[in-house]
Design a protein around this motif. Structure first.
Motif, PDB file in Angstrom:
ATOM      1  N   VAL A   1       0.836  -1.204   0.000  1.00 32.68           N
ATOM      2  CA  VAL A   1       0.000   0.000   0.000  1.00 32.68           C
ATOM      3  C   VAL A   1       0.870   1.254   0.000  1.00 32.68           C
ATOM      4  CG1 VAL A   1      -1.522   1.361   1.473  1.00 32.68           C
ATOM      5  CG2 VAL A   1      -2.092  -0.996   0.959  1.00 32.68           C
ATOM      6  N   ALA A   2       1.934   1.240   0.791  1.00 35.59           N
ATOM      7  CA  ALA A   2       2.837   2.396   0.831  1.00 35.59           C
ATOM      8  C   ALA A   2       3.468   2.623  -0.543  1.00 35.59           C
ATOM      9  CB  ALA A   2       3.915   2.180   1.885  1.00 35.59           C
ATOM     10  N   SER A   3       3.834   1.545  -1.185  1.00 31.39           N
ATOM     11  CA  SER A   3       4.471   1.649  -2.495  1.00 31.39           C
ATOM     12  C   SER A   3       3.484   2.194  -3.545  1.00 31.39           C
ATOM     13  CB  SER A   3       5.004   0.274  -2.886  1.00 31.39           C
ATOM     14  OG  SER A   3       5.300   0.222  -4.240  1.00 31.39           O
ATOM     15  N   HIS A   4       2.255   1.670  -3.547  1.00 33.46           N
ATOM     16  CA  HIS A   4       1.237   2.174  -4.488  1.00 33.46           C
ATOM     17  C   HIS A   4       0.928   3.637  -4.200  1.00 33.46           C
ATOM     18  CE1 HIS A   4       1.040  -1.886  -5.572  1.00 33.46           C
ATOM     19  NE2 HIS A   4      -0.044  -2.271  -4.925  1.00 33.46           N
TER      20      HIS A   4
ATOM     21  N   VAL B   1       0.858   9.431  -5.622  1.00 32.58           N
ATOM     22  CA  VAL B   1       1.117  10.842  -5.320  1.00 32.58           C
ATOM     23  C   VAL B   1       2.135  11.418  -6.305  1.00 32.58           C
ATOM     24  CG1 VAL B   1       1.738  12.494  -3.521  1.00 32.58           C
ATOM     25  CG2 VAL B   1       0.584  10.384  -2.903  1.00 32.58           C
ATOM     26  N   GLU B   2       3.063  10.584  -6.749  1.00 27.81           N
ATOM     27  CA  GLU B   2       3.993  10.999  -7.810  1.00 27.81           C
ATOM     28  C   GLU B   2       3.225  11.429  -9.058  1.00 27.81           C
ATOM     29  OE1 GLU B   2       7.863   8.248  -7.080  1.00 27.81           O
ATOM     30  OE2 GLU B   2       6.702   7.846  -8.892  1.00 27.81           O
TER      31      GLU B   2
ATOM     32  N   PRO C   1      -5.508  19.986   1.058  1.00 23.80           N
ATOM     33  CA  PRO C   1      -5.099  19.311  -0.178  1.00 23.80           C
ATOM     34  C   PRO C   1      -3.581  19.312  -0.302  1.00 23.80           C
ATOM     35  CG  PRO C   1      -6.836  20.905  -0.614  1.00 23.80           C
ATOM     36  CD  PRO C   1      -6.422  21.112   0.810  1.00 23.80           C
ATOM     37  N   SER C   2      -3.025  18.199  -0.696  1.00 25.50           N
ATOM     38  CA  SER C   2      -1.575  18.056  -0.655  1.00 25.50           C
ATOM     39  C   SER C   2      -1.083  17.177  -1.782  1.00 25.50           C
ATOM     40  CB  SER C   2      -1.177  17.449   0.691  1.00 25.50           C
ATOM     41  OG  SER C   2       0.188  17.094   0.700  1.00 25.50           O
ATOM     42  N   ALA C   3       0.221  17.267  -2.056  1.00 26.21           N
ATOM     43  CA  ALA C   3       0.877  16.311  -2.951  1.00 26.21           C
ATOM     44  C   ALA C   3       2.167  15.854  -2.271  1.00 26.21           C
ATOM     45  CB  ALA C   3       1.171  16.941  -4.300  1.00 26.21           C
ATOM     46  N   TYR C   4       2.174  15.962  -0.955  1.00 26.54           N
ATOM     47  CA  TYR C   4       3.333  15.586  -0.153  1.00 26.54           C
ATOM     48  C   TYR C   4       3.135  14.133   0.274  1.00 26.54           C
ATOM     49  CZ  TYR C   4       6.808  15.972   3.640  1.00 26.54           C
ATOM     50  OH  TYR C   4       7.896  15.807   4.461  1.00 26.54           O
ATOM     51  N   THR C   5       3.993  13.272  -0.227  1.00 24.45           N
ATOM     52  CA  THR C   5       3.776  11.841  -0.043  1.00 24.45           C
ATOM     53  C   THR C   5       3.527  11.419   1.412  1.00 24.45           C
ATOM     54  OG1 THR C   5       5.056  11.427  -2.041  1.00 24.45           O
ATOM     55  CG2 THR C   5       4.743   9.570  -0.543  1.00 24.45           C
TER      56      THR C   5
END
Length: 423
Positions: free
Chosen positions: A269-272, A277-278, A316-320
DNA sequence: TCTGGGGTCCTAGGACCC
DNA sequence: TCTGGGGTCCTAGGACCC
């Protein structure tokens, strides 16, 4: 009714053609490309299609044919296909300012302003140029609507006498042509709709174009109605030149082997999540909603379980790491021990452009603090030095859930170490 | 079928409000 | 409870695409 002109340019057997570009010795060899996990066939060269193998066939079912017919199989290599796709699209963009990249292997070109040209000649020029510059063979279909251009491209591909280009505009035998198109091959008509239509004797595209509108709308919703109008030459499916922001981003994979332990699922799940997010950042998007789902193998005769759980981010974020925190909790909520899991996935939604994100007084905005800088650096490193050069500890190191890719071709165009060598 | 992954749109029906 | 009408929003599910 506007007199539009659309061309659909469709790459022939795209994945198989990509593999062939870098192994010209396979020019006449049957080539098959497998799905993730080497599960089933997703693309074939025409030599392989001739053997009667169908798309979607599980790979193990044809292993016994490999030697007999000298079939060459490849695991899917999306880095390669994505890069080849970009080259094709760049080439196509020279032929009109109005292009819609519809999928990895297809683009619509709006040629309405090119009425004065010999469209057949122009189509041939497009086809020849793409082949010369990229090595990928394409079919070009031309019509008054996108749906008709699709049908034209199908004809161009199917009958070699047309040399890969077919124009339906002002064609004297249009009705006859539509009669040859089975209704389930019409763009927008899938298996279920085809079944319904056939029940009423609507077997081909011509018949479909003649059906009363109220009936179509009731049976196939407004989507089906648009298709019928398009068959009649009335362009009503939008031409989308601009890249429309994604509404959701999904990252999921089936496991190579059944997985039971929470710790393994957490890694996957962490990898997906990291990948999803990338993808957000690639398009300068941020999002505030994330869903984790998991499921057992429904094809197996054993206890079944499937569930999902969602979380809302405060900002809202794009910070992994913002997302990693949420998916970890979400997975824990839905995890049940003692099941053989087949797949987990992460879906991100409530997406907006990073510049449109609302500002909060008490919380830092993704763009404002250091988080965007950190992410930009991580992305730059992974781009230059290879995927996963930097990754999160949560993704784990064992990764026993990783998929199988036994037949992977080298990344000829995206990895310096795997460039083809000319001797 | 022993089956991949990543998307979109539409509709029906429930929750909730006045 | 032998129960009104109407609007909006959200979600699940089903259809489609490559």
């Amino acid at each position: 009714m506007r007199n539009e002109i659309f061309a659909l340019v469709d790459c022939n057997n795209f994945y198989a053609s990509c593999e062939r570009v870098f192994q010209p010795s396979l020019r006449t060899t049957p080539i098959g490309v497998l799905s993730n996990n080497d599960g089933c066939i997703v693309a074939m060269s025409k030599e392989m299609k001739k053997l009667g193998i169908s798309r979607g066939k599980p790979a193990f079912k044809i292993f016994h044919l490999l030697q007999k017919y000298n079939i060459k199989l490849f695991s899917s290599n999306y880095a390669l296909y994505g890069d080849m796709s970009a080259r094709v699209m760049k080439t196509l963009s020279q032929f009109t300012p109005e292009m819609e990249v519809y999928s990895i292997d297809e683009a619509f070109l709006r040629l309405t302003e090119f009425q004065h040209l010999d469209l057949n000649e122009y189509g041939k020029e497009i086809r020849d140029t793409v082949f010369k510059w990229t090595g990928i063979p394409v079919s070009v279909g031309i019509g008054r609507t996108k749906t008709l251009a699709k049908i034209a491209a199908r004809i161009a591909k199917k009958y070699s006498k047309f040399n890969g280009v077919f124009n339906t505009i002002d064609h004297p035998k249009m009705d006859k042509i539509l009669e040859t198109i089975p209704v389930e091959k019409v763009w927008g008509i899938g298996r279920q709709y085809a079944k319904k239509l056939k029940k009423y004797g609507i077997l081909n595209a011509y018949k479909l174009s003649q059906v009363p509108e109220y009936w179509v709308k009731r049976q196939l919703t407004v989507v089906g109605l648009r298709t019928v109008r398009e068959l009649q030459g009335d362009s009503c499916i939008d031409f989308e030149m601009d890249i429309i922001p994604r509404k959701e981003v999904v990252a999921s994979r089936s496991f190579g082997i059944p997985i039971t332990e929470l710790s393994d699922l957490q890694e996957a799940v962490a990898s997906h999540c990291t990948r999803a997010v990338e993808k957000l950042r690639e398009q300068n998007l941020v999002a505030s909603y994330v869903t984790v789902y998991l499921t057992t193998n429904r094809f197996k005769n054993e206890p079944q379980y499937a569930n999902y759980s969602s979380s809302t981010l405060i900002v809202p974020s794009a910070y992994t790491p913002d997302f990693l925190k949420e998916v970890k909790i979400a997975l824990k909520r839905i995890y049940r021990p003692n099941y053989n899991y087949k797949k987990v996935g992460v879906m991100i939604s409530k997406i907006m452009h990073q510049n449109n994100a609302p500002l909060y007084f008490f919380y830092p905005n993704y763009l404002d603090d250091k988080r965007k800088d950190i992410m930009d650096n991580v992305d730059a490193i992974n781009k230059n030095w290879g995927t996963n050069t930097i990754r999160y500890a949560a993704s784990g190191t064992k990764q026993k859930w990783q998929m199988q890719r036994e037949f992977l071709s080298p990344s000829y165009t995206t990895n310096w170490d795997e460039l083809p060598v000319v001797r």
